[in-house]
Design an enzyme around this catalytic site. Sequence first.
Site, PDB file in Angstrom:
ATOM      1  N   CYS A  15       0.790  -1.232   0.000  1.00 17.75           N
ATOM      2  CA  CYS A  15       0.000   0.000   0.000  1.00 17.75           C
ATOM      3  C   CYS A  15       0.821   1.280   0.000  1.00 17.75           C
ATOM      4  CB  CYS A  15      -0.951   0.027   1.180  1.00 17.75           C
ATOM      5  SG  CYS A  15      -1.447  -1.551   1.798  1.00 17.75           S
ATOM      6  N   ARG A  40       0.614   1.747  -5.965  1.00 17.33           N
ATOM      7  CA  ARG A  40       1.055   0.809  -4.930  1.00 17.33           C
ATOM      8  C   ARG A  40      -0.058  -0.155  -4.517  1.00 17.33           C
ATOM      9  NH1 ARG A  40       5.835   2.957  -2.378  1.00 17.33           N
ATOM     10  NH2 ARG A  40       5.506   1.520  -0.678  1.00 17.33           N
ATOM     11  N   TRP A  87      -3.439  -2.533  -0.711  1.00 17.84           N
ATOM     12  CA  TRP A  87      -3.317  -3.765  -1.493  1.00 17.84           C
ATOM     13  C   TRP A  87      -3.435  -4.870  -0.458  1.00 17.84           C
ATOM     14  CZ3 TRP A  87      -0.055  -8.064  -2.348  1.00 17.84           C
ATOM     15  CH2 TRP A  87      -0.223  -8.703  -3.582  1.00 17.84           C
ATOM     16  N   ASN A 111       1.631   0.471   6.181  1.00 16.51           N
ATOM     17  CA  ASN A 111       2.111  -0.385   5.091  1.00 16.51           C
ATOM     18  C   ASN A 111       2.951  -1.463   5.730  1.00 16.51           C
ATOM     19  OD1 ASN A 111       1.190   1.583   3.445  1.00 16.51           O
ATOM     20  ND2 ASN A 111       3.208   2.373   2.900  1.00 16.51           N
ATOM     21  N   GLY A 112       2.688  -2.712   5.412  1.00 14.80           N
ATOM     22  CA  GLY A 112       3.527  -3.767   5.966  1.00 14.80           C
ATOM     23  C   GLY A 112       2.682  -4.862   6.573  1.00 14.80           C
ATOM     24  N   GLU A 491       8.649 -12.224 -22.302  1.00 17.37           N
ATOM     25  CA  GLU A 491       8.087 -10.906 -22.006  1.00 17.37           C
ATOM     26  C   GLU A 491       6.763 -10.705 -22.766  1.00 17.37           C
ATOM     27  OE1 GLU A 491       8.361  -8.783 -19.866  1.00 17.37           O
ATOM     28  OE2 GLU A 491       7.692  -6.875 -20.666  1.00 17.37           O
ATOM     29  N   LYS A 495       3.137 -10.016 -20.993  1.00 14.50           N
ATOM     30  CA  LYS A 495       2.303  -8.835 -21.294  1.00 14.50           C
ATOM     31  C   LYS A 495       0.890  -9.265 -21.638  1.00 14.50           C
ATOM     32  CE  LYS A 495       4.284  -6.289 -19.956  1.00 14.50           C
ATOM     33  NZ  LYS A 495       5.611  -5.967 -19.517  1.00 14.50           N
ATOM     34  N   GLU A 498      -1.026 -10.667 -18.460  1.00 15.43           N
ATOM     35  CA  GLU A 498      -1.377  -9.706 -17.400  1.00 15.43           C
ATOM     36  C   GLU A 498      -2.410  -8.688 -17.871  1.00 15.43           C
ATOM     37  OE1 GLU A 498       1.705  -6.996 -15.867  1.00 15.43           O
ATOM     38  OE2 GLU A 498       2.808  -7.327 -17.718  1.00 15.43           O
ATOM     39  N   HIS A 514      10.038 -31.317 -26.364  1.00 15.42           N
ATOM     40  CA  HIS A 514      10.269 -32.022 -25.098  1.00 15.42           C
ATOM     41  C   HIS A 514       9.047 -31.951 -24.188  1.00 15.42           C
ATOM     42  CE1 HIS A 514      14.350 -32.658 -26.321  1.00 15.42           C
ATOM     43  NE2 HIS A 514      14.452 -31.371 -26.622  1.00 15.42           N
ATOM     44  N   LYS A 614       1.521  -1.574  -9.375  1.00 14.47           N
ATOM     45  CA  LYS A 614       2.705  -1.126 -10.105  1.00 14.47           C
ATOM     46  C   LYS A 614       3.986  -1.407  -9.320  1.00 14.47           C
ATOM     47  CE  LYS A 614       4.933   0.901 -13.432  1.00 14.47           C
ATOM     48  NZ  LYS A 614       5.184   0.010 -14.588  1.00 14.47           N
TER      49      LYS A 614
HETATM   50  C1  F6R Z   1       5.054  -6.661 -15.745  1.00 13.20           C
HETATM   51  C2  F6R Z   1       5.638  -5.864 -14.687  1.00 13.20           C
HETATM   52  C3  F6R Z   1       6.144  -6.565 -13.483  1.00 13.20           C
HETATM   53  C4  F6R Z   1       7.376  -5.846 -12.919  1.00 13.20           C
HETATM   54  C5  F6R Z   1       7.835  -6.513 -11.615  1.00 13.20           C
HETATM   55  C6  F6R Z   1       9.084  -5.865 -11.054  1.00 13.20           C
HETATM   56  O1  F6R Z   1       4.620  -5.856 -16.807  1.00 13.20           O
HETATM   57  O2  F6R Z   1       5.677  -4.667 -14.770  1.00 13.20           O
HETATM   58  O3  F6R Z   1       6.420  -7.905 -13.748  1.00 13.20           O
HETATM   59  O4  F6R Z   1       8.393  -5.881 -13.859  1.00 13.20           O
HETATM   60  O5  F6R Z   1       6.806  -6.437 -10.675  1.00 13.20           O
HETATM   61  O6  F6R Z   1       8.884  -4.515 -10.805  1.00 13.20           O
HETATM   62  P1  F6R Z   1      10.091  -3.514 -10.681  1.00 13.20           P
HETATM   63  O7  F6R Z   1      10.723  -3.406 -12.020  1.00 13.20           O
HETATM   64  O8  F6R Z   1       9.481  -2.223 -10.221  1.00 13.20           O
HETATM   65  O9  F6R Z   1      11.027  -4.102  -9.668  1.00 13.20           O
END
Ligand code: F6R
Length: 619
Positions: A15, A40, A87, A111-112, A491, A495, A498, A514, A614
């Site tokens: 959070c 967050r 969160w 937070n925590g 990657e 994308k 998610e 395999h 994020k």
């Molecule tokens: C996926 C994505 C996440 C972050 C991961 C690490 O699109 O953004 O997988 O890459 O949570 O986050 P950071 O880079 O902030 O350590």
Amino acid sequence: VRSRRQRQMCIRDRCGIIGINSNKPVSATILNSLKKLEYRGYDSAGIATLSSGLINEVKSEGRVDNLEKNSLVQKMEGTIGIGHVRWATHGLPNSINAHPHSSQNVSVVHNGIIENSTLLKKFLVGKGHKFKSQTDTEVIVHLITENLKTENIVNSIKKTLKSLHGSFALGIIFKDQPDLIVGARRGSPLAVGYGPNENYLGSDSYALKSMTNKITYLNDGEFCVIKKDHVEFFNEDGVKINKKVLELSSSEEKYDKGDYKHFMAKEIEEQPITLKNGINEYIDTSNNDINIYNFPWKSNEISSVTLIGCGTAYHSCLMAKYWFEELTSLDVNVDIASEFRYRKNRFKKDTLYVFVSQSGETADTYAALDLCKQNGMKTCAVVNVIESSIARDSGFVLPIHCGTEIGVASTKAFLGQILILYMLSLKIGLWRNDISKEAFVNKLKDLKELPKLVEKTLLTDNKIQTISGTFNEAKGSMFLGRGFSYPIALEGALKLKELSYVHAEGYPAGEMKHGPLALIEEGMPVVVLAPRDNYYKKTISNMQEVIARGAKVLLITNKSKDEVVSENIWEKIEVESTNEDLLPFLLTIPLQKLAYYSALKKGYDIDKPRNLAKSVTVE
Ligand code: F6R
């Protein structure tokens, strides 16, 4: 000295929190800061202010928008207050479990995770305290309330913090203290900001930047008392300490969606500019060199590199492995932070540990860094947020200079990270005489052209929009690549899953036979990344194997005068051409767009996909 286990437990957080002590009404400013902190967590949000000698609390389930729409917030008075975005970890994400949590006398945002909350709750219930929520946070409220019966503010906080096991960043207001916010930190980040006749508390400088660029970061174990005209800091024994005020590089960066529908769309399109910024920051054109100033270690002090990150940042690490192995003679290891931190690692003095993170706050990555530091290792951060915990606590920092990234799905930060890691591998290769100056200069020349090539590749739009529907309708899809293209396949799959919530799996193309080949059935969409590199022919063979089993193959390759020799390819996208090292940058673009358009077609929340945040500041 805390044990390794305790340290690991301490670096957990969730959070975002904010606190403002001012002469003016604060609820609207707290609301604005909560919008910034939403990256967050966005399960629920709330504000508490003091007015007419009472604590007022307003909380809503869901986004900060919901809180803003709550008519009670519009009416909230008070010149001192705290706010929170959540969160959820303990208890459902509903308005009862939303923070702040308050007793008659005290209100807390947290937070925590409090690990001994069950025991503390039993003790407090025994003393007659009544609990309203399922959260661990509420024990803090009642513990302070209990301690205030016999202690002054500073001593009650000191005593409370000593009883808590786990991690926290706290913001606290008191019914009888109209000019006082307490902040406390153990494990979770917390900053104090200074303004004219008002002072602030926030989870990070980003939330405070619209109000101030003067910041003090609390260290673990410290707490502070924030008055309108000054701030006092204390260590865990309640002894006053002095702390430095840092001036952040710039005041608030203006960052909005502009004409774009979503931040993600803007961030994808911005990539030519952000790459250019990164290149300009590091490449010294007049001397044909890469400037990495003040690198604290000599090249002969390093014989291996270990790259650590999570999610997309982990994919950047995997990508870098190929470049480090190609351009340097270093041994290269790559690790997922959440695995690294609990393994029995063989720490070696001649290893450079590189931590890759957009936010610089990811709990697992921070814990891995902390572990390396405790073992006296050489640590280097590749981060976007230079005021972040990972940046501050690393031995050396390489910023990626791509500006604020708001979309939860990382796009421009991914290209920014791999750009820096590519330049680092080139520079180390040159330092160690693993590559010639001539090869180095040629690669720099190509690198300078990269932003233009990305710009051109971004134009392949219409086709991807049409194709994206097929991925949405399928049960699942696969993304295949070999060599340099394998991390990009991972990657691309990440994308898609998610953003559009459909199953997608990235795999090394050579591994299909395999096991995963069994998944292929008539009409299954499969993305094959086959640029004209060393692996091209092998990948094309793997592609034919999946086509033969009915897959609908979207081939992504680069432009070439030679036609692709294969039948029954469903669709083909050609990115621009450049040297083999740089093709991964270009292959990424159509995959980002594929995920974007799939989610757009489904009408999903592109910038805030479900269940994600994020900055993953929880373990
Ligand atoms: C996926 C994505 C996440 C972050 C991961 C690490 O699109 O953004 O997988 O890459 O949570 O986050 P950071 O880079 O902030 O350590």
